[in-house]
Design an enzyme around this catalytic site. Sequence first.
Site, PDB file in Angstrom:
ATOM      1  N   ARG A  91       1.416  12.653  -8.460  1.00 37.18           N
ATOM      2  CA  ARG A  91       1.962  11.290  -8.329  1.00 37.18           C
ATOM      3  C   ARG A  91       3.363  11.164  -8.903  1.00 37.18           C
ATOM      4  O   ARG A  91       4.134  10.312  -8.502  1.00 37.18           O
ATOM      5  CB  ARG A  91       1.059  10.284  -9.059  1.00 37.18           C
ATOM      6  CG  ARG A  91      -0.342  10.141  -8.493  1.00 37.18           C
ATOM      7  CD  ARG A  91      -1.009   8.904  -9.100  1.00 37.18           C
ATOM      8  NE  ARG A  91      -2.455   8.902  -8.930  1.00 37.18           N
ATOM      9  CZ  ARG A  91      -3.088   8.450  -7.859  1.00 37.18           C
ATOM     10  NH1 ARG A  91      -2.403   7.986  -6.844  1.00 37.18           N
ATOM     11  NH2 ARG A  91      -4.405   8.467  -7.793  1.00 37.18           N
ATOM     12  N   ASP A 111      -3.846   5.201   6.619  1.00 31.88           N
ATOM     13  CA  ASP A 111      -4.283   6.410   7.314  1.00 31.88           C
ATOM     14  C   ASP A 111      -5.185   5.961   8.473  1.00 31.88           C
ATOM     15  O   ASP A 111      -4.690   5.648   9.545  1.00 31.88           O
ATOM     16  CB  ASP A 111      -4.998   7.283   6.269  1.00 31.88           C
ATOM     17  CG  ASP A 111      -5.297   8.683   6.745  1.00 31.88           C
ATOM     18  OD1 ASP A 111      -4.584   9.160   7.622  1.00 31.88           O
ATOM     19  OD2 ASP A 111      -6.235   9.304   6.240  1.00 31.88           O
ATOM     20  N   GLU A 170       0.834  -1.208   0.000  1.00 25.89           N
ATOM     21  CA  GLU A 170       0.000   0.000   0.000  1.00 25.89           C
ATOM     22  C   GLU A 170       0.865   1.252   0.000  1.00 25.89           C
ATOM     23  O   GLU A 170       2.009   1.217   0.443  1.00 25.89           O
ATOM     24  CB  GLU A 170      -0.872   0.012   1.266  1.00 25.89           C
ATOM     25  CG  GLU A 170      -2.353  -0.174   1.042  1.00 25.89           C
ATOM     26  CD  GLU A 170      -3.049   0.974   0.304  1.00 25.89           C
ATOM     27  OE1 GLU A 170      -2.423   1.689  -0.495  1.00 25.89           O
ATOM     28  OE2 GLU A 170      -4.252   1.136   0.531  1.00 25.89           O
ATOM     29  N   ASP A 171       0.299   2.348  -0.456  1.00 24.92           N
ATOM     30  CA  ASP A 171       1.032   3.610  -0.395  1.00 24.92           C
ATOM     31  C   ASP A 171       0.988   4.185   1.021  1.00 24.92           C
ATOM     32  O   ASP A 171       1.998   4.608   1.559  1.00 24.92           O
ATOM     33  CB  ASP A 171       0.499   4.629  -1.418  1.00 24.92           C
ATOM     34  CG  ASP A 171      -1.014   4.846  -1.330  1.00 24.92           C
ATOM     35  OD1 ASP A 171      -1.693   4.135  -0.564  1.00 24.92           O
ATOM     36  OD2 ASP A 171      -1.516   5.726  -2.047  1.00 24.92           O
ATOM     37  N   PHE A 177      -1.446  16.120   5.238  1.00 28.54           N
ATOM     38  CA  PHE A 177      -1.708  15.613   3.894  1.00 28.54           C
ATOM     39  C   PHE A 177      -0.437  15.695   3.053  1.00 28.54           C
ATOM     40  O   PHE A 177       0.244  16.711   3.019  1.00 28.54           O
ATOM     41  CB  PHE A 177      -2.832  16.399   3.217  1.00 28.54           C
ATOM     42  CG  PHE A 177      -3.284  15.748   1.948  1.00 28.54           C
ATOM     43  CD1 PHE A 177      -4.118  14.637   1.996  1.00 28.54           C
ATOM     44  CD2 PHE A 177      -2.846  16.199   0.718  1.00 28.54           C
ATOM     45  CE1 PHE A 177      -4.517  13.996   0.829  1.00 28.54           C
ATOM     46  CE2 PHE A 177      -3.234  15.562  -0.456  1.00 28.54           C
ATOM     47  CZ  PHE A 177      -4.067  14.465  -0.402  1.00 28.54           C
TER      48      PHE A 177
END
Length: 178
Positions: free
Chosen positions: A168, A106, A102-103, A155
């Site tokens: 990205r 959260d 996963e990136d 963020f």
Amino acid sequence: MSTVKIIDKEFAISIPEERILAEVDRLAKQISQDFEGKNPLFLGVLNGSFMFAADLFRRITIPAEISFVKLASYEGTASTGVIKEVIGLSENITGRPIIIVEDIVDTGCTMRKLIENLGTRSPESIHVCTLLLKPEKLKVALDVEYVALEIPNDFIVGYGLDYDGYGRNLRDIYTVVE
Ligand code: IMP
Ligand code: MG
């Protein structure tokens, strides 16, 4: 300090590429050691993980496969709320160790849904490998075994992560400037 503007927000570099890749290196060595002789299947979660998955997987030194899934969100009925459907998984994962790539984790809700879904397909085991973890935001019980970097609750974009689809392609990771 180097900043970029994406749509309406200003972002400043917070994690340079060299630091990211050093941590990816560390994780790849650890995973290659832990899964020696176990023929794991890496499962990247699109879109955000594509860059991390590529850099991680090319550093893996044991025989392994990689595939990608996408989580499609759609509004369910009022009682079920937002449903995430796993699409694109054509491999038979029965009896195999799965390493989810996963990136970012959260709240952890996305990851938990994915683990639940994969669990119904009888893999040998399920492991979580994430580029980033926001420990302060984690709100579900989740064992995140492999974490490249822990970050504060801000963020971020870059290295595969986006703000409304953009950012990205940035090589470094940037944090929003409030
Ligand atoms: P979770 O279900 O709350 O863990 O959300 C995980 C997903 O939210 C990630 O896969 C990202 O797509 C997105 N996300 C969470 N935080 C950020 C961020 O700081 N930047 C970009 N995307 C984020
Ligand atoms: Mg994601």
